[in-house]
Enzyme design. Structure first.
Site, mmCIF file in Angstrom:
data_model
loop_
_atom_site.group_PDB
_atom_site.id
_atom_site.type_symbol
_atom_site.label_atom_id
_atom_site.label_comp_id
_atom_site.label_asym_id
_atom_site.label_seq_id
_atom_site.Cartn_x
_atom_site.Cartn_y
_atom_site.Cartn_z
ATOM 1 N N HIS A 16 -19.021 29.802 5.876
ATOM 2 C CA HIS A 16 -18.076 28.950 6.588
ATOM 3 C C HIS A 16 -18.410 27.469 6.463
ATOM 4 O O HIS A 16 -17.607 26.608 6.857
ATOM 5 C CB HIS A 16 -18.027 29.354 8.070
ATOM 6 N N ASP A 67 -13.263 27.469 4.181
ATOM 7 C CA ASP A 67 -12.507 27.530 5.424
ATOM 8 C C ASP A 67 -11.854 28.899 5.568
ATOM 9 O O ASP A 67 -11.619 29.610 4.585
ATOM 10 C CB ASP A 67 -11.437 26.440 5.449
#
Length: 455
Positions: free
Chosen positions: A427, A431
């Protein structure tokens, strides 16, 4: 007669040390030239160490799990002729394990059975407790463990059980034999070093009669077995700890209708071409080709993240790691340049790498260099999983088991072959939206498999 010292050879690949993962011999064994003595592991590649001469094993310089430096002595042999140790030369061979020595065990009061050394911050590895230094034993004397009594003097009380909760000292072979015979090892007196139970102790226990040998089926089991994490399992633990401690994972699960893909796969497997030897197609080659096409639209998924330097290395070549379970643990052979391989070529390379992984012959190059990974448990895949990213990659695609489910087509429920993909992403660099787009692209390709073959 002379002595011959074998040192850990340079196993290549620029490594300075290796972990001892297996002994094929023990003190007192007679070995022939080229017989395998031990196996060491370097970065998941296992290397066997052969004997360069015939001889008798006098000394083993490390315990399984020890890290050994290249050039350190690991075996001492008694050989015909002069050997490679000059007579009268000082014996300066030390244990090669990276630990400090600990005193020999001393006998307990009363029972006379020696107690195991207590571990502290300065305690030695198992090798320093059980392997004598060469200079401590005469050249003509066997260095095998003492038998018929406890090191340090004294004898154990015959048939005296150990205190509740105390673990008997015994090798895996002894434990297996005791289990098969229904023997509670806590009732067996050990005659080896520190009270270690030997085969003759089992025989003596059985000879005393069956009244103590059998354990009732409902007996309490208070034993605790300490299993040292070594070899491939230790490397897996280190890799997973690194991945979970550094990478903030986001996992995205999507349902895939693979009915059409399974029909196509079955048809291709039935197709026979004269003179062509083709392996049986599984789902993985189709998934690999779908990933290649999806990566062409989102090349940032095919990358390695150097989190210390803050640099993302985005690769043009798609090198897909396939997480494979073997008898010794999880390894990840790599299909290099999947972007240049067709369905059948991917299948051939998959089969070759899978066989190399199972047999333990995979090279370091075949087990490294991946840029994205697939993990699959096949029929054991469960409904959904949370795969751990193969650090320093940024994505991993998880395949769950396939099952027939009722699917509503607008007018009725119809049986369809369904499968979930459970995929994790880093992450920090991927995204959630990009992760979803990537998985949805793979979903479209697998649900309409003809698109996989369209350039």
């Amino acid at each position: 007669m002379g002595e011959y010292v074998i040192k850990l050879p340079d196993v290549g690949e620029g490594v300075a040390e290796a972990e001892l993962v297996e002994w094929q011999v023990k003190v007192g064994d007679l070995v022939r030239e080229d017989a395998v003595l031990a196996a060491v592991m370097t970065d998941k590649a296992t290397v066997e160490i052969p004997s360069p001469v015939d001889g008798e094993i006098l000394w083993l310089g490390a315990e399984i799990g020890d890290t050994v430096a290249i050039g350190s002595p690991i075996v001492r042999l008694k050989v015909a002729g002069d050997g490679n140790v000059k007579a009268g030369a000082p014996q300066d061979i030390e244990l090669v394990a990276k630990s400090n020595p600990t005193p020999n065990p001393s006998p307990q009061g009363g029972g006379g059975r020696a107690s195991a050394p207590k571990a502290d911050s300065k305690s030695a590895s198992p090798s320093s407790r059980h392997s004598p230094r060469i200079e401590d034993a005469p050249a003509t004397e066997s260095l095998s463990p003492l038998r018929g009594g406890v090191r340090g003097g004294g004898t154990a009380a015959a048939g005296a059980p150990r205190p509740e909760g105390e673990k008997p000292l015994a090798s895996p072979a002894i434990r297996l034999r005791a289990k098969e015979a229904g023997i509670d090892l806590r009732q067996v007196t050990g005659s080896g070093p520190a009270g270690r139970i030997q085969h003759e102790d089992i025989e003596a226990f059985l000879a005393r009669g069956p009244q103590l040998a059998k354990v009732s089926g409902l007996a309490r089991n208070e034993t605790i077995e300490d299993i040292k994490v070594i070899g491939l399992r230790r490397k897996i633990a280190e890799k997973m700890t690194l991945a979970k401690s550094r990478i903030p994972h986001i996992t995205y699960v999507e349902e895939i209708d693979v009915t059409a893909l399974e029909d196509l796969r079955a048809a291709l497997n039935k197709e026979q071409r004269s003179g062509a030897e083709r392996p049986k197609l599984t789902l993985l080659p189709f998934l690999m080709r779908a990933m290649v096409k999806a990566i062409a639209d989102q090349p940032n998924l095919n990358a390695l993240f150097d989190d210390e330097a803050g640099i993302i290395h985005q690769h043009g070549g798609v090198h897909i790691g396939i997480a494979a379970q073997t008898s010794s643990g999880l390894v990840v052979p790599v299909v290099k340049h999947a972007e240049a391989r067709g369905i059948w070529d991917c299948a051939v390379e998959l089969n070759r790498l899978a066989e190399a992984a199972r047999s333990g012959t995979a090279t370091r190059d075949e087990l490294s260099g991946s840029t994205i990974t697939i993990t699959s448990l096949g029929a054991m895949g469960g409904v959904a999983t949370t795969p751990v990213i193969n650090h320093p990659e940024v994505a991993i695609i998880g395949v769950n088991k396939m099952m027939v489910r009722p699917v509503w087509d607008g007018t009725q429920f119809i049986p369809r072959k369904m499968m979930n993909l459970s995929s994790s992403f880093d992450h920090r660099v991927i995204d959630g939206w990009d992760a979803a787009v990537f998985v949805q692209r793979i979903k479209t390709l697998l649900e309409t498999p003809a698109l996989i073959f369209v350039d």
